[in-house]
Design a protein around this motif. Structure first.
Motif, short mmCIF file in Angstrom:
data_model
loop_
_atom_site.label_atom_id
_atom_site.label_comp_id
_atom_site.label_asym_id
_atom_site.label_seq_id
_atom_site.Cartn_x
_atom_site.Cartn_y
_atom_site.Cartn_z
N PRO A 26 11.13 -32.49 -67.15
CA PRO A 26 10.25 -31.95 -68.18
C PRO A 26 9.68 -30.59 -67.77
CG PRO A 26 9.09 -33.58 -66.90
CD PRO A 26 10.51 -33.56 -66.40
N GLY A 27 9.14 -29.88 -68.72
CA GLY A 27 8.45 -28.64 -68.41
C GLY A 27 9.17 -27.43 -68.93
N LEU A 28 8.42 -26.38 -69.16
CA LEU A 28 8.96 -25.12 -69.64
C LEU A 28 8.87 -24.07 -68.55
CD1 LEU A 28 7.24 -25.06 -73.14
CD2 LEU A 28 9.59 -25.69 -72.62
N PRO A 34 11.63 -17.59 -61.17
CA PRO A 34 12.85 -18.34 -60.86
C PRO A 34 12.63 -19.82 -61.17
CG PRO A 34 12.18 -16.97 -58.99
CD PRO A 34 11.07 -16.95 -59.99
N VAL A 35 13.59 -20.44 -61.83
CA VAL A 35 13.49 -21.85 -62.18
C VAL A 35 14.31 -22.66 -61.19
CG1 VAL A 35 13.90 -23.60 -63.95
CG2 VAL A 35 13.14 -21.31 -64.62
N MET A 36 13.67 -23.61 -60.56
CA MET A 36 14.32 -24.47 -59.58
C MET A 36 14.26 -25.91 -60.04
SD MET A 36 13.42 -25.03 -55.56
CE MET A 36 14.12 -23.47 -55.05
N GLU A 37 15.39 -26.59 -59.96
CA GLU A 37 15.46 -28.02 -60.24
C GLU A 37 15.45 -28.74 -58.90
OE1 GLU A 37 15.23 -28.94 -63.35
OE2 GLU A 37 15.65 -26.97 -64.22
N VAL A 38 14.62 -29.76 -58.77
CA VAL A 38 14.51 -30.49 -57.50
C VAL A 38 14.63 -31.98 -57.77
CG1 VAL A 38 13.02 -31.03 -55.53
CG2 VAL A 38 13.05 -28.71 -56.46
N ALA A 39 15.44 -32.63 -56.97
CA ALA A 39 15.54 -34.09 -56.98
C ALA A 39 14.94 -34.58 -55.68
CB ALA A 39 16.99 -34.54 -57.12
N ARG A 40 14.08 -35.60 -55.79
CA ARG A 40 13.39 -36.11 -54.60
C ARG A 40 13.12 -37.59 -54.76
NH1 ARG A 40 6.98 -35.55 -55.26
NH2 ARG A 40 7.18 -37.29 -53.86
N SER A 41 12.84 -38.22 -53.64
CA SER A 41 12.49 -39.63 -53.64
C SER A 41 11.03 -39.78 -54.07
CB SER A 41 12.65 -40.20 -52.23
OG SER A 41 12.01 -41.45 -52.12
N TRP A 50 6.12 -29.36 -50.36
CA TRP A 50 7.09 -28.28 -50.45
C TRP A 50 7.17 -27.75 -51.88
CZ3 TRP A 50 11.87 -27.84 -53.00
CH2 TRP A 50 12.60 -26.68 -52.66
N ILE A 51 7.14 -28.64 -52.85
CA ILE A 51 7.19 -28.23 -54.26
C ILE A 51 5.98 -27.35 -54.59
CG2 ILE A 51 6.99 -29.10 -56.63
CD1 ILE A 51 8.81 -31.49 -55.60
N GLU A 52 4.81 -27.73 -54.12
CA GLU A 52 3.62 -26.90 -54.35
C GLU A 52 3.75 -25.54 -53.67
OE1 GLU A 52 1.33 -27.42 -56.64
OE2 GLU A 52 2.61 -29.14 -57.08
N THR A 60 9.13 -21.72 -60.91
CA THR A 60 8.92 -22.82 -61.84
C THR A 60 9.78 -23.96 -61.30
OG1 THR A 60 8.55 -21.36 -63.72
CG2 THR A 60 9.25 -23.62 -64.21
N VAL A 61 9.17 -25.08 -60.98
CA VAL A 61 9.89 -26.19 -60.35
C VAL A 61 9.86 -27.39 -61.27
CG1 VAL A 61 10.10 -27.68 -58.32
CG2 VAL A 61 9.21 -25.34 -58.06
N ASN A 62 11.03 -27.84 -61.66
CA ASN A 62 11.19 -29.06 -62.44
C ASN A 62 11.65 -30.15 -61.49
OD1 ASN A 62 10.63 -27.66 -64.88
ND2 ASN A 62 12.73 -26.92 -64.88
N VAL A 63 11.01 -31.31 -61.55
CA VAL A 63 11.25 -32.37 -60.57
C VAL A 63 11.81 -33.61 -61.25
CG1 VAL A 63 10.17 -33.85 -58.83
CG2 VAL A 63 9.33 -31.51 -59.17
N ARG A 64 12.81 -34.20 -60.61
CA ARG A 64 13.37 -35.48 -61.04
C ARG A 64 13.27 -36.44 -59.86
NH1 ARG A 64 18.85 -37.51 -60.67
NH2 ARG A 64 19.46 -35.43 -60.04
N MET A 65 12.68 -37.59 -60.09
CA MET A 65 12.57 -38.63 -59.06
C MET A 65 13.83 -39.48 -59.07
SD MET A 65 9.63 -38.19 -57.71
CE MET A 65 7.93 -37.75 -57.98
#
Length: 154
Positions: A26-28, A34-41, A50-52, A60-65
């Motif tokens: 989610p998120g705009l 720079p837009v970064m997609e991150v997958a994390r536990s 690290w995301i902060e 701009t960091v979009n996160v997927r658990m």
């Protein structure tokens, strides 16, 4: 999802297309960031630090658990010996582990022919791993399909 070449997966992942198809990012984006997609536990606290760090640097960091990062790391071409606790993508590059924002910005500016950057393991003092002021030296590794080199030392 059908098999895609690693570079195409990186481009889709960093553009958010894979994320939106899965409904997990989610998120705009803020214009120009720079837009970064991150997958994390969901069980890892240092990933949040690290995301902060990345957001504070203007990303701009979009996160997927997810509980299983292995398939994504393999698809993006991250060698097992470089694995860490989270995996990201930005600008067509894989970002593995606690890579400092300044090094990611340098990567995006210089655009070397590479798969990405990695900080293997979880070195004390790296972004997100600040524990009681303790630090240890660590290297940021630039990796390609055929090799590795030190990109930065901290």
């Amino acid at each position: 999802m059908t098999e895609l070449p690693r570079r195409k997966i990186l481009v889709l992942f960093s553009a958010g297309a894979v994320a939106s198809a899965a409904g997990g990012f989610p998120g705009l984006a803020v214009a120009g960031a720079p837009v970064m997609e991150v997958a994390r536990s969901p069980d890892c606290g240092c990933c949040g630090g690290w995301i902060e760090h990345m957001r504070a640097a203007g990303f701009t960091v979009n996160v997927r658990m997810t509980d299983d990062l292995g398939p994504l790391k393999a698809q993006l071409g991250v060698p097992p010996e470089l694995h860490s606790c989270h995996t990201g993508a930005v600008g067509g590059y894989a970002i593995e582990g606690h890579v400092p924002a300044g090094d990611v910005l340098r990567l995006l500016r210089e655009q070397p022919l590479a798969i990405g950057l990695a900080v293997p393991g979880m070195p004390l003092g790296s972004p997100g791993m600040e524990v009681g002021g303790e630090t240890e030296p660590y290297e940021v590794i630039l990796f390609t399909a055929s090799g590795r080199e030190v990109f930065a030392r901290h």
